[in-house]
Design a protein around this motif. Structure first.
Motif, PDB file in Angstrom:
ATOM      1  N   LEU A 148     -62.425  26.974  54.805  1.00  9.78           N
ATOM      2  CA  LEU A 148     -62.306  26.276  53.524  1.00  9.78           C
ATOM      3  C   LEU A 148     -63.530  26.547  52.647  1.00  9.78           C
ATOM      4  CD1 LEU A 148     -60.185  24.385  52.250  1.00  9.78           C
ATOM      5  CD2 LEU A 148     -61.572  22.446  53.023  1.00  9.78           C
ATOM      6  N   LYS A 149     -64.709  26.547  53.265  1.00  8.64           N
ATOM      7  CA  LYS A 149     -65.935  26.823  52.508  1.00  8.64           C
ATOM      8  C   LYS A 149     -65.966  28.278  52.020  1.00  8.64           C
ATOM      9  CE  LYS A 149     -68.959  23.331  54.593  1.00  8.64           C
ATOM     10  NZ  LYS A 149     -70.199  23.073  55.372  1.00  8.64           N
ATOM     11  N   THR A 150     -65.498  29.178  52.870  1.00  7.94           N
ATOM     12  CA  THR A 150     -65.466  30.599  52.473  1.00  7.94           C
ATOM     13  C   THR A 150     -64.516  30.816  51.300  1.00  7.94           C
ATOM     14  OG1 THR A 150     -65.964  31.328  54.724  1.00  7.94           O
ATOM     15  CG2 THR A 150     -64.928  32.943  53.255  1.00  7.94           C
ATOM     16  N   ILE A 151     -63.352  30.178  51.351  1.00  6.64           N
ATOM     17  CA  ILE A 151     -62.381  30.311  50.257  1.00  6.64           C
ATOM     18  C   ILE A 151     -62.939  29.720  48.972  1.00  6.64           C
ATOM     19  CG2 ILE A 151     -60.091  29.593  49.456  1.00  6.64           C
ATOM     20  CD1 ILE A 151     -59.204  29.640  52.406  1.00  6.64           C
ATOM     21  N   SER A 152     -63.652  28.600  49.084  1.00  7.18           N
ATOM     22  CA  SER A 152     -64.226  27.976  47.881  1.00  7.18           C
ATOM     23  C   SER A 152     -65.233  28.914  47.213  1.00  7.18           C
ATOM     24  CB  SER A 152     -64.887  26.637  48.236  1.00  7.18           C
ATOM     25  OG  SER A 152     -66.088  26.828  48.959  1.00  7.18           O
ATOM     26  N   LYS A 153     -65.996  29.661  48.024  1.00  6.62           N
ATOM     27  CA  LYS A 153     -66.956  30.622  47.463  1.00  6.62           C
ATOM     28  C   LYS A 153     -66.230  31.734  46.709  1.00  6.62           C
ATOM     29  CE  LYS A 153     -70.619  29.854  50.882  1.00  6.62           C
ATOM     30  NZ  LYS A 153     -71.392  30.440  52.019  1.00  6.62           N
ATOM     31  N   GLN A 154     -65.126  32.181  47.276  1.00  9.77           N
ATOM     32  CA  GLN A 154     -64.355  33.231  46.604  1.00  9.77           C
ATOM     33  C   GLN A 154     -63.768  32.735  45.282  1.00  9.77           C
ATOM     34  OE1 GLN A 154     -64.278  36.450  47.458  1.00  9.77           O
ATOM     35  NE2 GLN A 154     -65.778  35.774  48.986  1.00  9.77           N
ATOM     36  N   ILE A 155     -63.350  31.477  45.266  1.00 11.68           N
ATOM     37  CA  ILE A 155     -62.831  30.904  44.012  1.00 11.68           C
ATOM     38  C   ILE A 155     -63.933  30.856  42.960  1.00 11.68           C
ATOM     39  CG2 ILE A 155     -61.990  28.760  42.940  1.00 11.68           C
ATOM     40  CD1 ILE A 155     -60.359  28.315  45.526  1.00 11.68           C
ATOM     41  N   MET A 156     -65.150  30.460  43.364  1.00  5.11           N
ATOM     42  CA  MET A 156     -66.253  30.422  42.402  1.00  5.11           C
ATOM     43  C   MET A 156     -66.626  31.839  41.948  1.00  5.11           C
ATOM     44  SD  MET A 156     -67.088  27.587  41.204  1.00  5.11           S
ATOM     45  CE  MET A 156     -68.267  28.440  40.169  1.00  5.11           C
ATOM     46  N   ASN A 157     -66.525  32.809  42.854  1.00 11.21           N
ATOM     47  CA  ASN A 157     -66.789  34.202  42.453  1.00 11.21           C
ATOM     48  C   ASN A 157     -65.818  34.634  41.363  1.00 11.21           C
ATOM     49  OD1 ASN A 157     -68.894  34.532  44.259  1.00 11.21           O
ATOM     50  ND2 ASN A 157     -67.618  35.438  45.863  1.00 11.21           N
ATOM     51  N   LEU A 158     -64.543  34.250  41.523  1.00 12.36           N
ATOM     52  CA  LEU A 158     -63.535  34.583  40.515  1.00 12.36           C
ATOM     53  C   LEU A 158     -63.829  33.890  39.187  1.00 12.36           C
ATOM     54  CD1 LEU A 158     -60.168  34.531  42.504  1.00 12.36           C
ATOM     55  CD2 LEU A 158     -61.161  36.488  41.304  1.00 12.36           C
ATOM     56  N   LEU A 159     -64.169  32.605  39.253  1.00 12.73           N
ATOM     57  CA  LEU A 159     -64.474  31.861  38.025  1.00 12.73           C
ATOM     58  C   LEU A 159     -65.697  32.435  37.322  1.00 12.73           C
ATOM     59  CD1 LEU A 159     -63.812  28.166  39.171  1.00 12.73           C
ATOM     60  CD2 LEU A 159     -62.348  29.619  37.754  1.00 12.73           C
ATOM     61  N   ASN A 160     -66.719  32.802  38.105  1.00 15.11           N
ATOM     62  CA  ASN A 160     -67.924  33.389  37.508  1.00 15.11           C
ATOM     63  C   ASN A 160     -67.637  34.753  36.895  1.00 15.11           C
ATOM     64  OD1 ASN A 160     -69.919  31.372  37.959  1.00 15.11           O
ATOM     65  ND2 ASN A 160     -70.038  31.950  40.114  1.00 15.11           N
ATOM     66  N   TYR A 161     -66.792  35.528  37.568  1.00 12.59           N
ATOM     67  CA  TYR A 161     -66.417  36.837  37.034  1.00 12.59           C
ATOM     68  C   TYR A 161     -65.679  36.689  35.711  1.00 12.59           C
ATOM     69  CZ  TYR A 161     -63.843  41.208  36.500  1.00 12.59           C
ATOM     70  OH  TYR A 161     -63.296  42.360  35.987  1.00 12.59           O
ATOM     71  N   LYS A 162     -64.733  35.761  35.668  1.00  8.60           N
ATOM     72  CA  LYS A 162     -63.963  35.547  34.441  1.00  8.60           C
ATOM     73  C   LYS A 162     -64.853  35.013  33.321  1.00  8.60           C
ATOM     74  CE  LYS A 162     -59.661  34.876  36.957  1.00  8.60           C
ATOM     75  NZ  LYS A 162     -58.999  36.086  36.434  1.00  8.60           N
ATOM     76  N   LYS A 163     -65.830  34.177  33.681  1.00 15.62           N
ATOM     77  CA  LYS A 163     -66.775  33.681  32.694  1.00 15.62           C
ATOM     78  C   LYS A 163     -67.581  34.839  32.114  1.00 15.62           C
ATOM     79  CE  LYS A 163     -70.763  30.579  32.183  1.00 15.62           C
ATOM     80  NZ  LYS A 163     -71.644  29.621  32.880  1.00 15.62           N
ATOM     81  N   SER A 164     -68.008  35.745  32.984  1.00 17.27           N
ATOM     82  CA  SER A 164     -68.750  36.922  32.541  1.00 17.27           C
ATOM     83  C   SER A 164     -67.903  37.788  31.616  1.00 17.27           C
ATOM     84  CB  SER A 164     -69.195  37.739  33.756  1.00 17.27           C
ATOM     85  OG  SER A 164     -69.817  38.931  33.374  1.00 17.27           O
ATOM     86  N   MET A 165     -66.627  37.949  31.943  1.00 22.02           N
ATOM     87  CA  MET A 165     -65.725  38.734  31.096  1.00 22.02           C
ATOM     88  C   MET A 165     -65.551  38.082  29.717  1.00 22.02           C
ATOM     89  SD  MET A 165     -64.840  41.480  32.672  1.00 22.02           S
ATOM     90  CE  MET A 165     -66.567  41.452  33.178  1.00 22.02           C
ATOM     91  N   HIS A 166     -65.464  36.750  29.702  1.00 22.65           N
ATOM     92  CA  HIS A 166     -65.360  36.032  28.425  1.00 22.65           C
ATOM     93  C   HIS A 166     -66.592  36.305  27.561  1.00 22.65           C
ATOM     94  CE1 HIS A 166     -61.666  33.917  29.030  1.00 22.65           C
ATOM     95  NE2 HIS A 166     -62.087  33.234  30.082  1.00 22.65           N
ATOM     96  N   LYS A 167     -67.765  36.248  28.189  1.00 24.57           N
ATOM     97  CA  LYS A 167     -69.009  36.471  27.443  1.00 24.57           C
ATOM     98  C   LYS A 167     -69.059  37.887  26.885  1.00 24.57           C
ATOM     99  CE  LYS A 167     -72.149  33.137  29.601  1.00 24.57           C
ATOM    100  NZ  LYS A 167     -73.401  32.974  30.402  1.00 24.57           N
ATOM    101  N   GLN A 168     -68.658  38.858  27.712  1.00 25.44           N
ATOM    102  CA  GLN A 168     -68.669  40.242  27.253  1.00 25.44           C
ATOM    103  C   GLN A 168     -67.701  40.440  26.090  1.00 25.44           C
ATOM    104  OE1 GLN A 168     -68.433  43.324  30.224  1.00 25.44           O
ATOM    105  NE2 GLN A 168     -69.615  42.143  31.693  1.00 25.44           N
ATOM    106  N   GLU A 169     -66.540  39.792  26.169  1.00 22.98           N
ATOM    107  CA  GLU A 169     -65.567  39.912  25.089  1.00 22.98           C
ATOM    108  C   GLU A 169     -66.096  39.266  23.813  1.00 22.98           C
ATOM    109  OE1 GLU A 169     -62.020  40.864  23.053  1.00 22.98           O
ATOM    110  OE2 GLU A 169     -63.087  41.679  24.798  1.00 22.98           O
ATOM    111  N   GLU A 170     -66.765  38.129  23.949  1.00 26.89           N
ATOM    112  CA  GLU A 170     -67.368  37.474  22.781  1.00 26.89           C
ATOM    113  C   GLU A 170     -68.418  38.375  22.148  1.00 26.89           C
ATOM    114  OE1 GLU A 170     -68.916  33.749  24.038  1.00 26.89           O
ATOM    115  OE2 GLU A 170     -66.949  32.794  24.284  1.00 26.89           O
ATOM    116  N   LEU A 171     -69.250  38.986  22.983  1.00 24.55           N
ATOM    117  CA  LEU A 171     -70.284  39.892  22.473  1.00 24.55           C
ATOM    118  C   LEU A 171     -69.655  41.100  21.793  1.00 24.55           C
ATOM    119  CD1 LEU A 171     -72.867  39.815  25.412  1.00 24.55           C
ATOM    120  CD2 LEU A 171     -73.147  38.809  23.139  1.00 24.55           C
ATOM    121  N   ARG A 172     -68.563  41.609  22.396  1.00 25.44           N
ATOM    122  CA  ARG A 172     -67.884  42.765  21.802  1.00 25.44           C
ATOM    123  C   ARG A 172     -67.328  42.420  20.427  1.00 25.44           C
ATOM    124  NH1 ARG A 172     -63.239  44.864  20.629  1.00 25.44           N
ATOM    125  NH2 ARG A 172     -62.134  42.959  21.201  1.00 25.44           N
ATOM    126  N   ILE A 173     -66.699  41.242  20.323  1.00 27.43           N
ATOM    127  CA  ILE A 173     -66.140  40.805  19.041  1.00 27.43           C
ATOM    128  C   ILE A 173     -67.246  40.627  18.001  1.00 27.43           C
ATOM    129  CG2 ILE A 173     -64.962  38.889  17.873  1.00 27.43           C
ATOM    130  CD1 ILE A 173     -63.325  38.517  20.459  1.00 27.43           C
TER     131      ILE A 173
END
Length: 400
Positions: A148-173
């Protein structure tokens, strides 16, 4: 029933949660798969990715539950984010004074067993939990807890990745917007400068013609300096106008271009038989493209080869080939070459690789930026290969 307290860093926590731009978004397969995996490993009918905002717990992902959110006051997860331990387990909520009369316990979905792992941001702020729920009391094995703890880390990795993508898209715009504003400013400024600049140059020429004999050597040098500065500024203004007009030029209709005629015409336009030799190497007779834009690309590249040549005759070889999707061009010269440090910057606006050309004139850093912009508008790319002292090769493509 005990209502959950706000986190000790509640305002920062909410700010961090909102920075992920995840609240009220659609479900996502990658996260749903992890939520499903948690349910299967822990053998529970319900598994959730629950995020706690100011007033509610909202489910980014849910297995075995229909609702999208509940009140924060009822949320087990709102208690979990206040715990020191990242793991919050209630084996039988009916025996816990905090939850025994909670409507989520006494009625559907009958939360009797709860285990939640806190999802934390990089700032160590709790956003919510990955939790598993059952309708009867139970325990988790050590292996299930680790999973359960390992899966939670993977979920946070996904959320952090998507957050990073949002920031990059904002910077691109933002960058696109700034570039548009810069180009609009350059176009307006260049257009507004043309008329007064023409008047200054005309006045300087007229003054020189009429009063040259009445002015001493120093005065004539000053007049000559004004004329040369005006000519340099004119080239800069014209270059800026060409750079900002590319979007309109890309609408020009494609037509057949005879490569042999193109090479001959450009040779006559750029130099003369005594200082430049342009040869064509291709198996193609014609290509179908935007002739005005291709002319502008090659004129810039050929002119640079001539201007910066350190040989008596500037030898330029134009190679043209094709693949299934693009026409491929190589413009190769016998000039001094381009240093490694300048090869990545010469296509940037106002970047100049050499202080001056063989005629003593300074470049304005617009020509190659214009070339790159045209090529990208035509669905292609450009790069340079060069060693100092061994000439330069400009490789570019144009989409068919």
């Amino acid at each position: 029933m005990k209502k959950p307290s706000n986190h000790k860093r509640e305002s920062k926590r909410i700010e961090s949660l909102k920075s992920y731009l995840v609240l009220d978004t659609e479900s996502e397969e990658e996260i749903d798969n992890l939520t499903q995996l948690a349910s299967e490993i822990c053998e529970t009918p319900i598994s959730l990715v629950s995020l706690i905002d100011e007033n509610r717990q909202w489910f980014k992902s849910k297995i075995g539950l229909e609702v999208n959110e509940t009140s924060r006051d009822l949320a087990f997860c709102a208690h979990a984010i206040n715990e020191k331990d990242d793991l919050f387990i209630i084996e039988d909520a009916r025996k816990d004074k905090r939850f025994f009369d909670n409507p989520l316990v006494t009625s559907d979905p009958y939360v009797i067993f709860y285990a939640g792992v806190v999802l934390k941001s990089d700032e160590d702020l709790p956003l919510g939990t990955l939790c598993v729920i059952d309708n009867s009391p139970r325990k988790l094995s050590d292996k299930q807890i680790r999973s359960l703890k390992t899966i939670s880390k993977q979920i946070m990795n996904l959320l952090n990745y998507k957050k990073s993508m949002h920031k990059q898209e904002e910077l691109r715009i933002q960058l696109v917007q700034k570039n548009r504003e810069l180009e609009r400013f350059a176009s307006i400024a260049a257009h507004d400068l043309k008329s007064p600049l023409a008047n200054i140059m005309s006045a300087a020429n007229l003054f020189s013609e009429i009063y040259a004999s009445q002015i001493d050597t120093q005065g004539n040098l000053l007049i000559d300096s004004i004329e040369k500065s005006g000519q340099r500024l004119k080239l800069l203004v014209d270059g800026l106008l060409e750079f900002t007009k590319i979007d309109d030029l890309s609408l020009v209709t494609k037509t057949k271009v005879n490569l042999i005629k193109l090479t001959k015409d450009l040779t006559k336009l750029i130099g003369n038989k005594d200082n430049i030799k342009i040869s064509l190497n291709t198996t193609l007779t014609t290509i179908k493209t935007h002739p005005i834009l291709l002319d502008q690309i090659l004129i810039n590249l050929f002119s640079n080869s001539l201007k910066y040549s350190n040989k008596k005759i500037a030898e330029i070889e134009l190679n043209v080939s094709e693949n299934s999707s693009h026409y491929l061009f190589v413009v190769k010269d016998n000039g001094p070459g381009i240093s490694k440090k300048n090869q990545t910057t010469i296509f940037n606006l106002f970047q100049i690789a050499s202080a001056e050309d063989q005629f003593g004139n300074k470049g304005n850093g617009i020509g190659l930026a214009t070339v790159k912009k045209i090529i990208e508008k035509l669905g292609g790319k450009i790069h340079v290969k060069s060693e100092e002292g061994k000439g330069a090769e400009f490789h570019f493509s144009i989409s068919k």
